[in-house]
Design a protein around this motif. Structure first.
Motif, mmCIF file in Angstrom:
data_model
loop_
_atom_site.group_PDB
_atom_site.id
_atom_site.type_symbol
_atom_site.label_atom_id
_atom_site.label_comp_id
_atom_site.label_asym_id
_atom_site.label_seq_id
_atom_site.Cartn_x
_atom_site.Cartn_y
_atom_site.Cartn_z
ATOM 1 N N ARG A 19 0.832 -1.257 0.103
ATOM 2 C CA ARG A 19 0.146 -0.164 -0.034
ATOM 3 C C ARG A 19 0.891 1.229 -0.107
ATOM 4 N NH1 ARG A 19 -5.645 -1.745 3.434
ATOM 5 N NH2 ARG A 19 -5.896 -3.719 1.920
ATOM 6 N N HIS A 22 1.807 1.493 -3.732
ATOM 7 C CA HIS A 22 0.633 2.097 -4.283
ATOM 8 C C HIS A 22 0.298 3.523 -4.137
ATOM 9 C CE1 HIS A 22 -3.213 1.206 -6.520
ATOM 10 N NE2 HIS A 22 -3.669 2.144 -5.655
ATOM 11 N N GLU A 85 -6.188 7.364 -10.809
ATOM 12 C CA GLU A 85 -6.834 6.372 -10.105
ATOM 13 C C GLU A 85 -8.233 6.900 -9.932
ATOM 14 O OE1 GLU A 85 -6.033 3.629 -6.169
ATOM 15 O OE2 GLU A 85 -4.349 4.846 -7.014
ATOM 16 N N THR A 87 -10.011 4.667 -7.356
ATOM 17 C CA THR A 87 -10.594 3.840 -6.507
ATOM 18 C C THR A 87 -11.317 4.439 -5.298
ATOM 19 O OG1 THR A 87 -8.491 3.662 -5.612
ATOM 20 C CG2 THR A 87 -8.870 2.066 -7.337
ATOM 21 N N SER A 92 -4.845 5.253 -1.712
ATOM 22 C CA SER A 92 -4.694 5.433 -3.441
ATOM 23 C C SER A 92 -3.683 6.572 -3.672
ATOM 24 C CB SER A 92 -6.213 6.041 -4.085
ATOM 25 O OG SER A 92 -6.353 7.305 -3.367
ATOM 26 N N SER A 93 -3.206 6.703 -5.115
ATOM 27 C CA SER A 93 -2.119 7.315 -5.492
ATOM 28 C C SER A 93 -2.131 8.538 -4.961
ATOM 29 C CB SER A 93 -2.143 7.055 -7.100
ATOM 30 O OG SER A 93 -1.193 8.057 -7.513
ATOM 31 N N MET A 99 -0.773 5.975 -11.625
ATOM 32 C CA MET A 99 -1.345 4.955 -10.604
ATOM 33 C C MET A 99 -0.808 3.630 -11.160
ATOM 34 S SD MET A 99 -5.127 3.997 -11.788
ATOM 35 C CE MET A 99 -5.155 2.672 -10.573
ATOM 36 N N ASN A 363 -7.308 -2.486 -8.273
ATOM 37 C CA ASN A 363 -6.348 -2.439 -7.325
ATOM 38 C C ASN A 363 -6.053 -3.876 -6.955
ATOM 39 O OD1 ASN A 363 -5.085 -1.516 -4.587
ATOM 40 N ND2 ASN A 363 -6.998 -2.395 -3.620
#
Length: 389
Positions: A19, A22, A85, A87, A92-93, A99, A363
């Motif tokens: 993560r 990410h 991104e 999501t 998240s990015s 991303m 993801n």
């Protein structure tokens, strides 16, 4: 055996690593922060050697086993995609327009998990080379690493890689002997006409009608110029021309992709494109130039190594969880460059229901990480077992 127990103990750590990666995506060869994170983890694990700056930001780490033996290479790609991104995840990015939409953050994490286990246990002979590669997404980072002599420098004599795949149950594997991913080429067509007023087309040389004629003719390559049982994709993906409803433009641009497995088919497509572009240009009285760019070669598994890798995967996923003879795919992968030089295998690892690869809502599923790390670890232990004294 299922997931290695010791690796299962790392599951939360791997989730944290993944993560973090990410949230901080990097593109192409500019994976310096990702590489620094990888190096920091590898130092914590106590690997024996860390080599940085390969193919600009790539990393190769060496873990010595017990006793003499070969060197097996395990590869993970590190780069992200130039996408926004969607999501909405709390991790998240943090980088606008970038991303991890292909799961390379997960690939890096799985190899880090295997590195931690292998450095701790060292239940293998010879050495393992952990390859953290930049620029898989279009940059050909694997090819650059090969060109820089990585395989010879570290004495790597076999290579393996994993790629996640949405839509397949978590922890299931598939691969195939021989070609598994296609070669990918790009073609660009530049059309030069003579523009003018849309009301007086007789005074122009219209690049738009030439472009339309070329695109229509290109569709016949697959349907009329090759054997139907050979895999081939020729797709026009871009057409750019014009600025207003009453202007016939000067120029038009066409772009597309070609996916093949056999070199003779690849050659045929390039030759036909040349003929089509020249013929249509003459027919419509315009000038045209074709640029045909050969990209990644086909990813071809060594049959023996693919069978061996499938056996290892069965230890993790069980007999029903491994397909050793899956259909080959028309996507492309620059791990092909490593497989051109060394025997090895490329496998896919299921990650359950998820948005597709290269989708803004994609993801990586963290539940897949222990499965991939266990596969890498057992692969090394089975390929290079300890020699009894």
């Amino acid at each position: 055996m299922p997931v290695v127990n010791r690796i299962a103990d790392y599951a939360e750590d791997m989730k944290t690593w993944r993560r973090h990666l990410h949230m901080h995506p990097e593109l192409q060869f500019d994976c310096h922060e990702t590489a620094a994170f990888v190096v920091e983890r590898l130092k914590e694990f106590g690997v024996d050697e860390i080599h940085e700056g390969i193919a600009t930001s790539g990393v190769v780490a060496i873990i010595n086993g017990q006793g003499d033996g070969d060197t097996i290479g395990l590869r993970a790609d590190m780069d992200a995609l130039p996408m926004q991104e969607t999501t909405g995840l709390d991790y998240s990015s943090t980088v606008d327009g970038k991303m991890h939409a292909c799961g390379h953050d997960g690939h890096t994490t799985m190899l880090l998990g295997a590195a931690r286990y292998l450095a701790e246990t060292r239940r293998f002979s010879g050495r393992v080379a952990l390859i953290f590669q930049p620029a898989e997404e279009g940059g050909g980072g694997a090819g650059v690493m090969v060109e820089e002599g990585m395989l010879e420098r570290f004495g790597i004599n076999q290579v393996y890689a994993l790629h996640n795949v949405p839509g397949v149950p978590v922890g299931q594997f598939y691969t195939t002997p021989g070609p598994i991913m296609a070669a990918v080429d790009t073609f660009e067509i530049f059309i030069k006409g003579d523009g003018g007023h849309g009301a007086y087309p007789q005074d122009t040389k219209d690049p738009i009608v030439a472009a339309v004629g070329m695109v229509s003719a290109i569709q016949t390559i697959v349907s009329r110029n090759h054997y139907a049982l050979q895999d081939l994709v020729v797709s026009v993906t871009q057409i750019h021309t014009g600025t207003a409803d009453n202007i016939i433009p000067e120029d038009a641009y066409i772009c597309g992709t070609v996916r093949t497995f056999e070199k003779d088919v690849q050659d045929m497509v390039e030759d036909r494109l040349k003929e089509i572009v020249a013929g249509q240009a003459a027919a419509y009285n315009v000038e045209a130039r074709l640029d045909y760019i050969r990209g990644y070669p086909a990813t071809v598994n060594n049959a023996e190594k693919a069978a061996f890798a499938a056996d290892v995967a069965r230890e993790i996923a069980g007999e029903a969880g491994v397909n050793p003879d899956a259909p080959r795919e028309m996507g492309a992968e620059d791990f092909a460059y490593m497989l051109e030089k060394r025997p090895g295998a490329y496998l896919f690892l299921g990650q359950g229901d998820a948005a597709g690869l290269h989708h803004p809502a994609y993801n990586f599923n963290d539940e897949a990480s222990p499965h991939g790390a266990s596969f890498f670890a057992r692969l090394v232990e089975k390929a290079q077992p300890l020699v009894e004294a």
